[in-house]
Design a protein around this motif. Structure first.
Motif, PDB file in Angstrom:
ATOM      1  N   LEU B  48       0.846  -1.202   0.000  1.00 18.42           N
ATOM      2  CA  LEU B  48       0.000   0.000   0.000  1.00 18.42           C
ATOM      3  C   LEU B  48       0.880   1.250   0.000  1.00 18.42           C
ATOM      4  O   LEU B  48       2.051   1.179   0.350  1.00 18.42           O
ATOM      5  N   GLU B  52      -0.332   5.051   4.190  1.00 20.91           N
ATOM      6  CA  GLU B  52      -1.495   4.258   4.625  1.00 20.91           C
ATOM      7  C   GLU B  52      -1.129   2.957   5.304  1.00 20.91           C
ATOM      8  O   GLU B  52      -1.972   2.309   5.902  1.00 20.91           O
ATOM      9  N   ALA B  55      -1.695   2.501   9.258  1.00 22.40           N
ATOM     10  CA  ALA B  55      -3.117   2.491   9.628  1.00 22.40           C
ATOM     11  C   ALA B  55      -3.789   1.213   9.143  1.00 22.40           C
ATOM     12  O   ALA B  55      -4.549   0.574   9.900  1.00 22.40           O
ATOM     13  N   ALA B  56      -3.490   0.832   7.896  1.00 25.70           N
ATOM     14  CA  ALA B  56      -4.111  -0.375   7.338  1.00 25.70           C
ATOM     15  C   ALA B  56      -3.690  -1.606   8.124  1.00 25.70           C
ATOM     16  O   ALA B  56      -4.537  -2.428   8.500  1.00 25.70           O
ATOM     17  N   ALA B  58      -2.641  -1.789  11.209  1.00 27.78           N
ATOM     18  CA  ALA B  58      -3.236  -1.765  12.547  1.00 27.78           C
ATOM     19  C   ALA B  58      -4.703  -2.182  12.495  1.00 27.78           C
ATOM     20  O   ALA B  58      -5.173  -2.957  13.336  1.00 27.78           O
ATOM     21  N   GLU B  59      -5.404  -1.678  11.474  1.00 30.84           N
ATOM     22  CA  GLU B  59      -6.831  -1.993  11.364  1.00 30.84           C
ATOM     23  C   GLU B  59      -7.044  -3.487  11.084  1.00 30.84           C
ATOM     24  O   GLU B  59      -7.880  -4.126  11.730  1.00 30.84           O
ATOM     25  N   ILE B  60      -6.286  -4.007  10.127  1.00 28.63           N
ATOM     26  CA  ILE B  60      -6.461  -5.425   9.784  1.00 28.63           C
ATOM     27  C   ILE B  60      -6.047  -6.312  10.957  1.00 28.63           C
ATOM     28  O   ILE B  60      -6.683  -7.332  11.233  1.00 28.63           O
ATOM     29  N   GLN B  92      -6.072   3.771  -5.570  1.00 28.98           N
ATOM     30  CA  GLN B  92      -5.140   4.891  -5.538  1.00 28.98           C
ATOM     31  C   GLN B  92      -4.271   4.968  -6.786  1.00 28.98           C
ATOM     32  O   GLN B  92      -3.333   5.753  -6.846  1.00 28.98           O
TER      33      GLN B  92
END
Lengths: 100, 183
Positions: B48, B52, B55-56, B58-60, B92
């Motif tokens: 990515l 990003e 954040a990505a 951490a979220e996943i 993107q």
């Protein structure tokens, strides 16, 4: 940015918010409610966030205090609600294969 | 009687060793299973855009750790690795740089360069190898022909295979770049 296309999977995500009573849901909650894997869910959340259908905020506490990774919480916006209504209409017309 | 006691002692020792091995193997497997999904997610996030990734990931990870079964965690992590990275990059494609190349032109240039270097190395290997085979024949050591021939093949095939891998990777990246631009 162009408005995202409403798909049956997208409807499952939006419906999770409606069924939960429009409360904040974390990615894990949405995954659990929809049964979707991260690979499918993450792009949908990214698209809907960019389109303004969902707003997000990160958990305040630090992962060290929480003992797990920080959660990102999502909430459906009024625009998202409208998109959901359009999705319902499309489902009624048979354009998308989705049923609650 | 004595041999029976001996057998029993051996069986007990064997049982203890197997139990210890089992505990150790399970601990190892659990440790691997704990780290593996995280590693896969981080690898997926690497594709990515830089701003990003954190954040990505951490979220996943937060979605992933909520799953109770280790197998479900692995499947979830793999689904992110294979699908989400690609889809997010597609989103993107027109805003940020592509994973390998900024433009299709850059990708093509890199591929042509790799092809040129590979051809040069292969031709060089062939000339050198042929000279070796020729020397073996002219020096009267014909029995060494198989070794000389294999050496020649390796000199050609080694760099050839390496070049082919580089070209294939560039080709795949170019195809991906095209797909992302179309998305």
């Amino acid at each position: 940015m162009a408005e995202p296309r409403i798909t049956s999977q997208g409807m499952r995500v939006l419906n999770a918010f409606v069924e939960a009573g429009h409360i904040e849901l974390s990615g894990a909650d949405i995954s659990q409610r929809t049964g979707m894997l991260s690979g499918t869910l993450y792009p949908i959340l990214t698209r809907y966030r960019s389109a303004g259908w969902l707003t997000d905020r990160w958990e305040d506490d630090e992962p060290v205090e929480l003992g797990r990774p920080k959660k990102r919480f999502y909430r459906m916006t009024p625009t998202g609600q409208l998109a959901y209504q359009r999705g319902l209409e499309k489902a009624d017309e048979g354009v998308i294969a989705w049923a609650r | 009687m004595g041999s029976m006691i001996g057998a029993l002692i051996l069986a007990a020792i064997g049982w203890i060793v197997v139990s210890l091995l089992n505990t150790w193997l399970r601990a190892e497997a659990t440790a691997w299973f704990e780290t593996l999904p995280k590693w896969i997610i981080l690898k997926g996030a690497e594709t990515l855009p830089e701003d990003e990734r954190a954040a990505a990931a951490a979220e996943i990870l937060s979605i992933n750790v909520a799953k109770k079964s280790p197998t479900a965690r692995m499947i979830d992590a793999l689904s992110f690795y294979f699908q989400a990275g690609r889809a997010a990059r597609a989103l993107q494609a027109n805003e940020g740089p592509l994973p390998w190349f900024r433009t299709k032109r850059e990708a093509r240039l890199a591929m042509h360069k790799a092809a040129g270097v590979s051809i040069l190395v292969i031709v060089g290997g062939f000339i050198e190898g042929s000279a070796l085979v020729h020397n073996v024949f002219t020096s009267g050591h014909a029995s060494q022909f198989p070794i000389a021939f294999v050496t020649m093949l390796l000199t050609i095939l080694g760099p050839g295979a390496f070049g082919a891998i580089i070209i294939a990777r560039h080709f795949l990246a170019l195809r991906r770049a095209r797909k992302l631009i179309r998305a």
